[in-house]
Design a protein around this motif. Structure first.
Motif, short mmCIF file in Angstrom:
data_model
loop_
_atom_site.label_atom_id
_atom_site.label_comp_id
_atom_site.label_asym_id
_atom_site.label_seq_id
_atom_site.Cartn_x
_atom_site.Cartn_y
_atom_site.Cartn_z
N GLY B 96 0.80 -1.22 0.00
CA GLY B 96 0.00 0.00 0.00
C GLY B 96 0.83 1.27 0.00
O GLY B 96 2.06 1.26 -0.16
N ILE B 97 0.10 2.35 0.18
CA ILE B 97 0.71 3.69 0.17
C ILE B 97 0.28 4.40 1.45
O ILE B 97 -0.89 4.31 1.85
CB ILE B 97 0.24 4.49 -1.07
N GLY B 98 1.21 5.08 2.09
CA GLY B 98 0.88 5.81 3.30
C GLY B 98 1.57 7.16 3.34
O GLY B 98 2.38 7.49 2.47
N ARG B 99 1.19 7.94 4.35
CA ARG B 99 1.80 9.26 4.52
C ARG B 99 2.57 9.25 5.84
O ARG B 99 2.05 8.78 6.86
CB ARG B 99 0.71 10.33 4.55
N VAL B 100 3.78 9.76 5.80
CA VAL B 100 4.58 9.82 7.02
C VAL B 100 4.00 10.90 7.94
O VAL B 100 3.85 12.05 7.52
CB VAL B 100 6.06 10.12 6.69
N LYS B 101 3.64 10.50 9.17
CA LYS B 101 3.12 11.46 10.15
C LYS B 101 4.22 11.93 11.08
O LYS B 101 4.22 13.07 11.54
CB LYS B 101 2.02 10.78 11.00
N ARG B 102 5.11 11.01 11.40
CA ARG B 102 6.26 11.35 12.25
C ARG B 102 7.42 10.53 11.74
O ARG B 102 7.23 9.40 11.28
CB ARG B 102 6.04 10.91 13.71
N SER B 103 8.60 11.08 11.85
CA SER B 103 9.75 10.31 11.39
C SER B 103 10.90 10.43 12.36
O SER B 103 11.23 11.53 12.83
CB SER B 103 10.19 10.79 10.00
#
Lengths: 356, 356
Positions: B96-103
């Motif tokens: 899938g595809i996700g969005r980085v919220k914290r890194s």
């Protein structure tokens, strides 16, 4: 008698030879072929210089390689896909070695030892020189039958290309292909296990061919269990010479990125394909990203030089010990072929047609 | 109610999110999975900066790619070879595809759009950044679901690599893989025929996806005859999405050096392997020197940049028209998966978990 011998000698001086050859009378979809299917006949063939067309050669056959795939070439149309089928009333063809008797091609001269995947199963022939696949250095110091192991070399060195430490499984391990393939995989530093059809052959592959271990498949009811035992870390390379249930069982033990060179499937030749046992677990090829690949000699003859050089080195330096069963005379062809299906041979089966 | 909403908002400000996730309750060797096998649960997950370990990221899931192979990951031990089995009581994983919220990895920053073949089927997660397989250029101008067609691209461009004019056959031709693969093969100049499960889909693959022709396999009693009709010159590439009888029939029509990339075998997932129909004519792989090869996404992510560049160009310039069925909400996962096995979908099935 005296008369006949005399006339033959005279004819040969004139450039006519007598040549026996095997030709196809009828297809054999089931079982082992008999003289109902393949017959021997005698012909007279002119090999006088003026009888050789441009870009043709006259060949005196020396050795034939007797391999199971030949069986697949006269099952008839149902199996037409496997191999181009031999034509009825035509001389069948074979992989072998011959000596150039006459040449009308500047690339070849009398006495050259040459190899072709499509010699007629005959004592002599006149054929296009384009059908010659390679020339052999007769002074190399290794014996001519050893040049007939190209398929085993291709399977290991070109198609499988295993790393040192790889777990290699070879079926029909004491046969013509298996015997050489196993030794080549050992030379590469692999762990090599073989399956074969008798306890005596198991002993042989370990003691003479250097396999790490082996088993007699005829005594194993549960192939899955025996593969688990011999391959606790899975199988990286399976050189398949048998197909069917053995191939299916192997597919339950393959490692990631395993390679399966398909040399032949001796368990599959004597039935029409719809009667064969299917392989039910091909899905494993997906999950393990396995490559399964058929290959034939003819396609890879551009590699013959590499093969010859490597095999000559291995044999001269004692790393590779081929075992060859030589049958004498072209008359032995049908029995030689059928002997492959009775598990009666050890090593490579070769017919010596004329003296080298 | 007011209280609860307020406390959730407060929690999210503090770095706690509520996340629903699918986990495995029991293996399903037969048939389609139900809520007896997969269940949804709700957890609270801290994504506060201090909760993200070194070399980890917190991800907000955007899109999941719903593919048949997933079914093979919870059949239980009998099929353990096909894919590593999901573990009981663990959250299952997906492409899938996700969005980085914290890194907590300098390679990624908040807002990055990333792709992984092993995201948990959850709304949010904290995971090692090493599990991220690629970063997506969100400003590329093509829509995010189109980046989930990597497998189709790999099958045609990397594994099959057909020449212009090659005869290409694609099963499940209107499905998520087939739809893109067929168009890519057409772009390469191949002749492309598809099989699919309804007349409407046959019309669709021809009119919308540009297949040269196609057939409804459900209406064909004799696959052999239909392949003879559509491939008078044989098959050079077969992109297999179904396995079983279709694969067997194709093997009777393969040309020399044909390639068979194995994407998946949708006909094979819902039975234990010993109950499947076997493929009886693998011998054809030998005579035709065919290469049959399984491949998975994860292995080839080093090619993702090539894929993205190519697919972006094709879509922007109107050569490639993907069709996507988007289901909304993580709750739709089980139905989305099962829809693959009922022939009810056209194009790629994607779940939109959170808004992009």
């Amino acid at each position: 008698m005296g008369e006949e011998v005399k006339s033959l000698v005279v004819e040969e001086e004139m450039g006519v030879v007598e040549s026996k050859e095997w030709y196809l009378v009828s297809y054999a979809p089931h079982g082992v072929p008999t003289t109902d299917h393949l017959k021997l006949r005698k012909v007279r063939l002119s090999i006088a210089p003026e009888s050789i067309p441009d870009a043709h050669v006259a060949i005196e056959m020396l050795l034939f390689s007797v391999d199971p795939y030949l069986r697949g070439r006269f099952t008839g149309t149902l199996d037409g896909l496997y191999f181009p089928q031999f034509e009825l009333n035509q001389v069948i063809t074979i992989f072998g070695i011959g000596r150039v008797k006459r040449s009308n091609d500047s690339k070849y001269e009398e006495g050259d030892i040459v190899l072709s995947a499509s010699f007629p199963v005959a004592e002599y022939c006149v054929m296009p020189s384009s059908e010659i696949d390679a020339k052999i250095d007769a002074a190399s110091g290794i014996s001519l039958p050893d040049y007939l192991s190209t398929l085993a070399w291709l399977g290991i060195e070109v198609v499988a290309d295993p790393k040192p430490g790889s777990n290699v499984f070879i079926s029909a391990a004491s046969g013509g292909v298996g015997m050489i393939a196993g030794q080549l995989a050992k030379i590469r530093g692999c762990r090599v296990i073989g399956s074969t059809g008798s306890d005596e052959k198991v002993r042989l592959i370990k003691e003479e061919f250097g396999y790490d271990d082996g088993f007699n498949y005829k005594k194993e009811e549960d192939l899955d269990a025996v593969l688990s035992k011999f391959f606790p870390n899975g199988i990286d390379v399976y050189l398949d010479n048998v197909g069917g249930k053995m191939l299916e069982s192997v597919l339950n033990h393959v490692n990631k990125f395993a390679r399966i060179p398909l040399c032949g499937m001796i368990s599959q030749y004597n039935q029409v394909w719809t009667e064969r046992e299917g392989v039910r677990n091909l899905l494993n090829l997906v999950g393990k990203e396995v490559r399964m690949e058929g290959f034939l000699l003819k396609t890879h003859f551009n590699r013959f030089g590499d093969f010859a050089k490597e095999i000559e080195g291995h044999i001269k330096e004692g790393r590779l010990k081929p075992k060859t069963k030589i049958n004498f005379g072209i008359e032995s062809f049908l029995d030689s072929l059928n002997s492959l299906f009775s598990s009666s041979n050890i090593g490579k089966v070769v017919i010596q047609v004329n003296k080298a």
